[in-house]
Design a protein around this motif. Structure first.
Motif, PDB file in Angstrom:
ATOM      1  N   LYS A  68       0.836  -1.201   0.000  1.00  0.00           N
ATOM      2  CA  LYS A  68       0.000   0.000   0.000  1.00  0.00           C
ATOM      3  C   LYS A  68       0.867   1.245   0.000  1.00  0.00           C
ATOM      4  CE  LYS A  68      -4.081   2.013   0.744  1.00  0.00           C
ATOM      5  NZ  LYS A  68      -5.025   2.168  -0.309  1.00  0.00           N
ATOM      6  N   GLU A  71      -3.031   5.979  -1.880  1.00  0.00           N
ATOM      7  CA  GLU A  71      -4.324   5.391  -2.242  1.00  0.00           C
ATOM      8  C   GLU A  71      -4.194   4.204  -3.192  1.00  0.00           C
ATOM      9  OE1 GLU A  71      -3.267   8.311  -5.354  1.00  0.00           O
ATOM     10  OE2 GLU A  71      -3.405   8.552  -3.194  1.00  0.00           O
ATOM     11  N   TRP A 115      -4.317  -1.360  -7.869  1.00  0.00           N
ATOM     12  CA  TRP A 115      -5.673  -0.980  -7.487  1.00  0.00           C
ATOM     13  C   TRP A 115      -5.681   0.408  -6.866  1.00  0.00           C
ATOM     14  CZ3 TRP A 115      -9.882  -4.366  -7.958  1.00  0.00           C
ATOM     15  CH2 TRP A 115      -9.557  -5.677  -8.344  1.00  0.00           C
ATOM     16  N   LYS A 116      -6.763   1.140  -7.104  1.00  0.00           N
ATOM     17  CA  LYS A 116      -7.034   2.395  -6.402  1.00  0.00           C
ATOM     18  C   LYS A 116      -8.460   2.253  -5.901  1.00  0.00           C
ATOM     19  CE  LYS A 116      -7.153   7.372  -6.756  1.00  0.00           C
ATOM     20  NZ  LYS A 116      -6.972   8.545  -7.615  1.00  0.00           N
ATOM     21  N   ASP A 117      -8.590   2.112  -4.590  1.00  0.00           N
ATOM     22  CA  ASP A 117      -9.877   1.788  -3.978  1.00  0.00           C
ATOM     23  C   ASP A 117     -10.377   0.479  -4.587  1.00  0.00           C
ATOM     24  OD1 ASP A 117      -9.807   4.119  -2.359  1.00  0.00           O
ATOM     25  OD2 ASP A 117     -10.585   5.301  -4.037  1.00  0.00           O
TER      26      ASP A 117
END
Length: 135
Positions: A68, A71, A115-117
């Motif tokens: 991570k 975001e 991934w973003k969200d």
């Protein structure tokens, strides 16, 4: 893509490449948004973006790792071994683990996604791997 930021880094496997198919793979009617990175000789998986190791999961005997950074979530899957623990901060360029060798092709292969969200982004915007065209 609109609203998508990218920061191209190296390839997750040294001397790795992405096979480009003349007929792209589709998943549920959509283009696949996983970069399948292969190497004929190198098995070390390199972290492409610094961040905290958010998740390690085992799926059918192979490991999946999620890093991570703000975001974005960078996901490396099909690993044989991971050298870090959940929660650790991992620097860009650190050896994250070892890719599993595919016995039928004698290549090391990992899948890389971003991934973003809940949105899966185009992974090739975030890495810089050589490409090979296959039929």
């Amino acid at each position: 893509m609109a609203g998508q930021t990218s920061s191209k880094c190296g390839c997750p496997i040294s001397n790795g490449y992405i096979e480009i198919r003349k007929e792209p793979l589709f998943y549920m009617g959509q283009p696949s948004r996983n970069a399948m990175i292969k190497s004929d000789k190198d098995s070390l998986v390199i972290n492409t973006h610094e961040g905290h190791l958010l998740v390690i999961a085992e799926i059918t005997g192979l490991l999946l790792v999620g890093i991570k950074k703000k975001e974005q979530l960078f996901v490396y899957s099909k690993l044989k071994k991971v050298f870090f623990q959940k929660g650790e901060f991992i620097k860009k360029g650190a050896v994250l683990g070892i890719a599993k060798k595919d016995e039928s092709t004698q290549r090391y292969i990992i899948a890389f996604s971003v991934w973003k969200d809940i949105d899966k982004l185009e992974p090739e915007l975030f890495i810089n791997c050589h490409k090979r065209v296959v039929k």
